[in-house]
Write a protein that holds these residues in place. Structure first.
Motif, PDB file in Angstrom:
ATOM      1  N   LEU A  62     -13.994   4.921   4.070  1.00 32.67           N
ATOM      2  CA  LEU A  62     -12.837   6.088   4.337  1.00 32.67           C
ATOM      3  C   LEU A  62     -12.849   7.023   2.930  1.00 32.67           C
ATOM      4  N   ALA A  63     -13.244   6.638   1.753  1.00 37.24           N
ATOM      5  CA  ALA A  63     -13.175   7.593   0.519  1.00 37.24           C
ATOM      6  C   ALA A  63     -14.257   8.641   0.939  1.00 37.24           C
ATOM      7  N   VAL A  64     -15.471   8.189   1.392  1.00 36.08           N
ATOM      8  CA  VAL A  64     -16.671   9.139   1.756  1.00 36.08           C
ATOM      9  C   VAL A  64     -16.148  10.147   2.578  1.00 36.08           C
ATOM     10  N   GLU A  65     -15.723   9.433   3.894  1.00 30.83           N
ATOM     11  CA  GLU A  65     -15.377  10.488   4.981  1.00 30.83           C
ATOM     12  C   GLU A  65     -14.215  11.651   4.530  1.00 30.83           C
ATOM     13  N   PHE A 297      -3.280   6.103   2.891  1.00 28.39           N
ATOM     14  CA  PHE A 297      -4.246   5.314   3.072  1.00 28.39           C
ATOM     15  C   PHE A 297      -4.033   3.937   3.621  1.00 28.39           C
ATOM     16  N   ILE A 298      -3.254   3.305   3.573  1.00 32.00           N
ATOM     17  CA  ILE A 298      -2.550   2.185   4.425  1.00 32.00           C
ATOM     18  C   ILE A 298      -2.621   2.587   5.748  1.00 32.00           C
ATOM     19  N   PRO A 309      -5.105  -3.204   5.022  1.00 25.86           N
ATOM     20  CA  PRO A 309      -5.906  -3.209   3.708  1.00 25.86           C
ATOM     21  C   PRO A 309      -5.461  -4.187   2.733  1.00 25.86           C
ATOM     22  N   ASN A 310      -6.485  -4.716   2.099  1.00 26.49           N
ATOM     23  CA  ASN A 310      -6.023  -5.640   0.838  1.00 26.49           C
ATOM     24  C   ASN A 310      -6.345  -5.089  -0.557  1.00 26.49           C
ATOM     25  N   LEU A 350      -4.851   5.681  -6.442  1.00 23.00           N
ATOM     26  CA  LEU A 350      -4.146   4.776  -5.676  1.00 23.00           C
ATOM     27  C   LEU A 350      -3.691   3.473  -6.684  1.00 23.00           C
ATOM     28  N   THR A 351      -4.489   3.256  -7.556  1.00 19.11           N
ATOM     29  CA  THR A 351      -4.331   2.111  -8.164  1.00 19.11           C
ATOM     30  C   THR A 351      -3.656   2.198  -9.460  1.00 19.11           C
ATOM     31  N   GLY A 352      -3.305   3.557  -9.858  1.00 16.66           N
ATOM     32  CA  GLY A 352      -2.961   3.912 -11.283  1.00 16.66           C
ATOM     33  C   GLY A 352      -3.657   5.277 -11.839  1.00 16.66           C
TER      34      GLY A 352
END
Length: 386
Positions: A62-65, A297-298, A309-310, A350-352
């Motif tokens: 998803l990030a690459v896209e 993202f979710i 997504p986990n 996304l994680t900080g």
């Protein structure tokens, strides 16, 4: 952060097809041109650890896209080439060699679990290939060499953080610990928790362990009950957590349950989560985040993969953006230039918001999550240094 990478990170609309990469559990690339940058991926897409590996690979895709849809890295599209290493260290090294020697990637996202990641990190020293793992938590991973980074917490960090949280936020005066002595993740976090607890004055009144694969924990839990601790720290993966928490309730343990990121994914299948009601653990992110990027993202992940997504998926998404930003900041695909840029990285994801310490571990706060009503509930962002 270069403008193109920042724009990609903030994007909310993704392309309908992956640009510059294609799916598959084997080599997903084709012939590269001067307009592409080849980045490799390693993950266990089959085998016992596949739930982690698939999530990491999905997050990376998803990030690459998204990056490619927003112009790539300084105008060049990412060509993402990934292999299934089946959770095996030998297979991981073989796949690594293929990525470097045959596919000629300039960087690698991976590996996923600790043992294969350590093997790949060691193999990478002769090549000086920049590597970032989304999820390998053992402290030794980044100590292998200056080319190895991670996007996730380390095991010692989690143990220290949860001891501080139990002392500062839960008001605990006494604690018990139950861990898997055969698992580096579990024993490493337990060791760090106990050391930090002693430093703080949090008394560890019971320290119990078990051998991996055990199914009956009643003897250890009965010993713990006899000490009547304020908190019971369980640095275990969710499979063991289900059994332990059910048996803890059965024998009458009344302590507040708390744990680390191995608790992620416990609320699946037909598990009766009432035995974990009120339990808290540290995680990398929360699905209840008010950050618009997290919610985008979710929703995109669920739409694309028909599942939630986990933590591993979102860490991989961040890891991919971090590598892309480092390549952009370096202005080059030279290995050492990318490594130097990664070491100096300042990243808001996304994680900080995070930077790397001297051992290439991310410096960021943790998310505390509670289990309430068969759901994960965001409690707070917690940084014991603040």
């Amino acid at each position: 952060m270069k403008k193109r990478i920042l724009a990609a990170l903030m994007a909310v609309v993704m392309a309908s097809a992956f640009a510059g990469c294609s799916g598959g559990t084997e080599n997903s690339g084709g012939a590269a041109s001067g307009d592409t940058i080849r980045i490799g991926g390693l993950a266990p897409l089959t085998g016992d650890a596949s739930s982690y590996g698939v999530a990491v690979n999905n997050g990376t895709l998803l990030a690459v896209e998204e990056i490619n849809a927003n112009g790539g890295i300084d105008g060049k599209q990412i060509e993402y080439i990934y292999y299934d290493e089946q959770g095996d260290a030998t297979e991981a090294v073989n796949a690594y060699n293929r990525l470097v020697q045959d596919d000629q990637v300039v960087a690698i996202i991976g590996d996923v679990t600790t043992t294969p990641t350590l093997a790949v990190a060691q193999a990478s020293q002769q090549d000086n290939i920049p590597i970032i793992s989304a999820s390998a938590t053992a402290a030794e991973v980044t100590l292998t060499g200056p080319n190895v980074f991670r996007a996730c917490f380390t095991d010692p960090f989690q143990g220290q953080l949860m001891a501080s949280y139990a002392w500062e936020k839960l008001g605990a005066q006494t604690a018990a610990v139950l861990y898997d002595m055969a698992d580096d993740y579990s024993s490493g976090i337990a060791e760090a928790f106990i050391a930090k607890a002693e430093e703080l004055g949090l008394q560890v009144v019971a320290e119990e362990s078990y051998q991996g694969g055990a199914a009956d924990f009643r003897s250890q839990l009965t010993n713990i009950k006899g000490q009547n601790p304020d908190v019971l720290f369980l640095p275990v993966y969710y499979e063991d957590l289900r059994l332990i928490s059910a048996q803890a309730k059965e024998v009458g343990v009344e302590a507040q349950l708390c744990g680390a990121d191995g608790w992620d994914s416990v609320l699946t299948d037909n598990f009766d989560s009432s035995v974990l009601e009120g339990g808290v653990f540290c995680s990398q992110y929360s699905t209840e985040s008010t950050d618009e990027r997290v919610q985008n993202f979710i929703s995109t992940y669920k739409e694309t993969y028909d599942m939630d997504p986990n933590m591993f998926a979102v860490l991989a998404y961040d890891a991919t953006y971090m590598m892309a930003q480092a390549i952009s900041d370096a202005g080059s695909t030279d290995s050492q230039a990318i490594i130097d840029a990664m070491a100096a990285l300042e990243y808001d994801g996304l994680t900080g918001t995070m930077t790397f310490d001297a051992d290439r571990n991310p410096q960021k706060s943790a998310v505390i999550v509670a289990i309430e009503g068969n759901a994960y509930k965001y409690v707070e962002n917690y940084d014991p240094e603040q």
